[in-house]
Enzyme design. Structure first.
Site, short mmCIF file in Angstrom:
data_model
loop_
_atom_site.label_atom_id
_atom_site.label_comp_id
_atom_site.label_asym_id
_atom_site.label_seq_id
_atom_site.Cartn_x
_atom_site.Cartn_y
_atom_site.Cartn_z
N GLY A 1 -4.37 -4.30 -4.35
CA GLY A 1 -5.31 -3.22 -4.71
C GLY A 1 -4.51 -2.01 -5.12
O GLY A 1 -3.96 -1.32 -4.27
N HIS A 2 -4.37 -1.80 -6.41
CA HIS A 2 -3.56 -0.68 -6.89
C HIS A 2 -4.48 0.45 -7.38
O HIS A 2 -5.25 0.28 -8.31
CB HIS A 2 -2.63 -1.14 -8.02
N GLN B 1 1.86 -6.12 -3.10
CA GLN B 1 2.17 -6.19 -1.65
C GLN B 1 3.50 -5.47 -1.37
O GLN B 1 3.79 -4.48 -2.03
CB GLN B 1 2.20 -7.64 -1.15
N LYS C 1 3.12 10.10 -0.60
CA LYS C 1 2.27 10.59 0.49
C LYS C 1 3.01 11.50 1.49
O LYS C 1 2.69 11.50 2.69
CB LYS C 1 1.59 9.42 1.20
N LEU C 2 3.96 12.24 0.98
CA LEU C 2 4.67 13.19 1.84
C LEU C 2 3.69 14.20 2.44
O LEU C 2 3.83 14.61 3.59
CB LEU C 2 5.72 13.91 0.98
N ASP C 3 2.68 14.56 1.65
CA ASP C 3 1.72 15.59 2.09
C ASP C 3 0.95 15.19 3.34
O ASP C 3 0.43 16.05 4.04
CB ASP C 3 0.74 15.91 0.95
N THR D 1 -6.62 -11.63 3.19
CA THR D 1 -7.73 -11.02 2.45
C THR D 1 -8.86 -12.03 2.25
O THR D 1 -9.91 -11.67 1.73
CB THR D 1 -7.24 -10.51 1.07
N THR E 1 -8.60 -3.17 -1.29
CA THR E 1 -9.21 -4.46 -1.61
C THR E 1 -10.30 -4.83 -0.62
O THR E 1 -11.38 -5.26 -0.99
CB THR E 1 -8.12 -5.55 -1.64
N LYS F 1 2.22 2.03 -5.18
CA LYS F 1 2.94 1.53 -6.37
C LYS F 1 2.14 1.73 -7.65
O LYS F 1 2.71 2.01 -8.69
CB LYS F 1 3.25 0.03 -6.21
N GLY F 2 0.82 1.59 -7.54
CA GLY F 2 -0.03 1.67 -8.74
C GLY F 2 0.18 2.98 -9.48
O GLY F 2 0.38 3.00 -10.69
N ASP G 1 0.82 -1.22 0.00
CA ASP G 1 0.00 0.00 0.00
C ASP G 1 0.84 1.26 0.00
O ASP G 1 0.43 2.29 0.54
CB ASP G 1 -0.97 0.02 1.20
P1 IMP Z 1 -3.14 -12.86 1.83
O1 IMP Z 1 -2.20 -12.32 0.81
O2 IMP Z 1 -4.58 -12.61 1.50
O3 IMP Z 1 -2.87 -14.29 2.17
O4 IMP Z 1 -2.88 -12.05 3.20
C1 IMP Z 1 -1.67 -12.18 3.94
C2 IMP Z 1 -1.26 -10.84 4.56
O5 IMP Z 1 -0.88 -9.94 3.52
C3 IMP Z 1 -2.39 -10.14 5.33
O6 IMP Z 1 -1.83 -9.46 6.43
C4 IMP Z 1 -2.93 -9.14 4.32
O7 IMP Z 1 -3.54 -8.04 4.96
C5 IMP Z 1 -1.65 -8.74 3.62
N1 IMP Z 1 -1.88 -8.26 2.25
C6 IMP Z 1 -2.21 -9.00 1.17
N2 IMP Z 1 -2.30 -8.22 0.07
C7 IMP Z 1 -2.02 -6.97 0.47
C8 IMP Z 1 -1.91 -5.72 -0.23
O8 IMP Z 1 -2.10 -5.61 -1.44
N3 IMP Z 1 -1.56 -4.64 0.54
C9 IMP Z 1 -1.31 -4.74 1.87
N4 IMP Z 1 -1.39 -5.88 2.56
C10 IMP Z 1 -1.74 -6.99 1.86
#
Ligand code: IMP
Length: 428
Positions: free
Chosen positions: A40-41, A224, A331-333, A129, A300, A16-17, A13
């Protein structure tokens, strides 16, 4: 443009997107190498906001080849829905998308097992997730996974589904008291997407290497973040794939010599979703302020993200294992207006100061962050489009990060819009 890997340097988060979207203009191919629709980008173009889960962010640009590599796990209904939703909004998704034959399919039972397993863990849950990511990668490693290519060999596909259901239904019913899956239900559901995805299915390792030979520039899009990497993250609270730069090689089938730059995207503070250690987490009004100002809710799952100060111990680890050649600050702001800003430079543990990220969860749980305090800045950095126009303390904050990590800051993002971006290095 050079061949560049974009990797999250923290717990995901980091934004990157948007960065991939900005750099896509200068590249010809955008390729994702791991993860699935757990990502989730968010990309904002003018008044339009797009949240992409599975498709590379480059898909929003016309004429760019987008690749979903063998390192991903793909939920076919999510893929088809995402393609169709983009088409409805006028985005072309056609011959510009290639999906690897070798990518593993997230089967219906994977999400069920993910959710049942988490529920059974009680307060020890990872906070996944719930989308079946872990169970799909488990099958891949156990050599029982089903790949995209299997859809085109119905007899073998059927055999694999049958065999897998024996074990999966035992787990679902006997271990978790859940409802078992019927063969027809699973077979028909997954097969129903075959025709829709067929035009995209490809030997992506061949395609990407051909592009490299032709001198086309590739953007490798990580999902991730480093601290969620299966090998180098805060195991066991991690995702199940190689989210660090190394994953780009195996997740697409390219050799390491083709990479020119590895950019680590670093949020100006730190966030984390789900369970697991987070030494600089702020469970106070400052944490709340960062969450609200930064809109820190999962793209997401909508879950509130845990927020805290920037952690240089984490970032040093990230620089090392990714071989970062540049840093992108986002996100410096969100820090605008804070009188004082803390930055973690070490962890206090049993009377000692640790400066390397510990491997053991129990050690991490006992670590207290050691902070250095920096002056905040007056005025806004939001939407600033030139480094010289940033408040001087904001510039000092960036310089400090650069010096402590010994990696140059090459891009600064000052807002969601494509144009709210300061390039400090020509990445061509
Ligand atoms: P999983 O990937 O659904 O198995 O989740 C494993 C861990 O990775 C959990 O703590 C999720 O919250 C975290 N996670 C999975 N995808 C993302 C992402 O895109 N951004 C941030 N955390 C993520």
């Amino acid at each position: 443009m050079a061949n560049i890997i974009i990797v999250g340097a923290q717990w995901g988060d980091e934004g990157k997107g948007k960065i991939v979207d900005c750099l896509t203009e200068k590249s010809e191919v955008v390729a994702r190498y791991q993860g699935g629709h757990n990502a989730g980008h968010t990309v904002v173009i003018g008044k339009d906001k797009f949240i992409l889960h599975l498709l590379p962010s480059g898909v929003l640009h016309k004429d760019k080849l987008c690749i979903i590599g063998n390192g991903l796990v793909v939920e076919l209904s999510a893929l088809v829905e995402e393609i169709e939703a983009l088409k409805d909004r006028g985005v072309m998704v056609d011959r510009n998308l290639k999906v690897s034959k070798g990518a593993h399919i997230i089967m219906p039972y994977h999400a069920t097992i993910d959710q049942l397993r988490e529920a059974a863990k009680g307060d020890k849950k990872i906070g996944t997730t719930g989308r079946g990511i872990g169970p799909a990668y488990t099958d891949k490693a156990a050599r029982t996974g089903i790949r995209v290519v299997d859809l085109f060999f119905p007899d073998e596909f059927s055999e694999k589904v049958k065999n897998n259901l024996v074990e999966k239904n035992l787990i679902i019913e006997k271990l978790y008291n859940g409802t078992p899956f019927g063969f027809d239900e699973v077979y028909n559901k997954v097969m129903s997407f075959r025709e829709k995805i067929e035009p995209f299915v490809d030997d992506t390792d061949v395609t990407i290497n051909r592009c490299i030979e032709e001198g086309k520039s590739i953007l490798f899009e990580g999902a991730q973040g480093t601290m969620l990497d299966i090998d180098h993250g805060t195991y066991h609270c991690v995702t199940s794939s190689s989210a660090c730069a190394g994953g780009a090689m195996t997740g697409l089938g390219v050799g390491p010599k083709v990479i020119d730059e590895v950019l680590g995207v670093v949020k100006a503070y730190t966030t984390r979703v789900g369970g697991g250690p987070f030494p600089t987490e702020l469970n106070d009004s400052t944490g709340e302020l960062l969450r609200e100002t930064g809109g820190e809710y999962g793209a997401t799952t909508g879950r509130p993200r845990r927020c805290g100060w920037l952690d240089l111990v984490v970032l040093k680890h990230s620089v090392r294992i990714n071989g970062l050649t540049g840093i992108v600050i986002t996100k410096l702001d969100v820090l605008d207006g804070l009188k004082k800003i803390n930055v973690c430079v070490g962890y206090q543990y049993e009377g000692k100061i640790l400066t390397e990220f510990p491997k053991a969860m129990t050690v991490l749980d006992g670590c207290q962050p050691v902070y250095e305090e920096f002056d905040g800045w007056d005025g806004s950095t939001a939407g600033v489009r030139g480094f010289e126009k940033l408040p001087s303390n904001a510039k000092s904050y960036l310089k400090m990060i650069e010096q402590r990590l010994n990696v140059p800051v090459v891009i600064i993002s000052t807002g969601q819009d494509r144009d709210d971006t300061i390039f400090l290095k020509d990445l061509r």
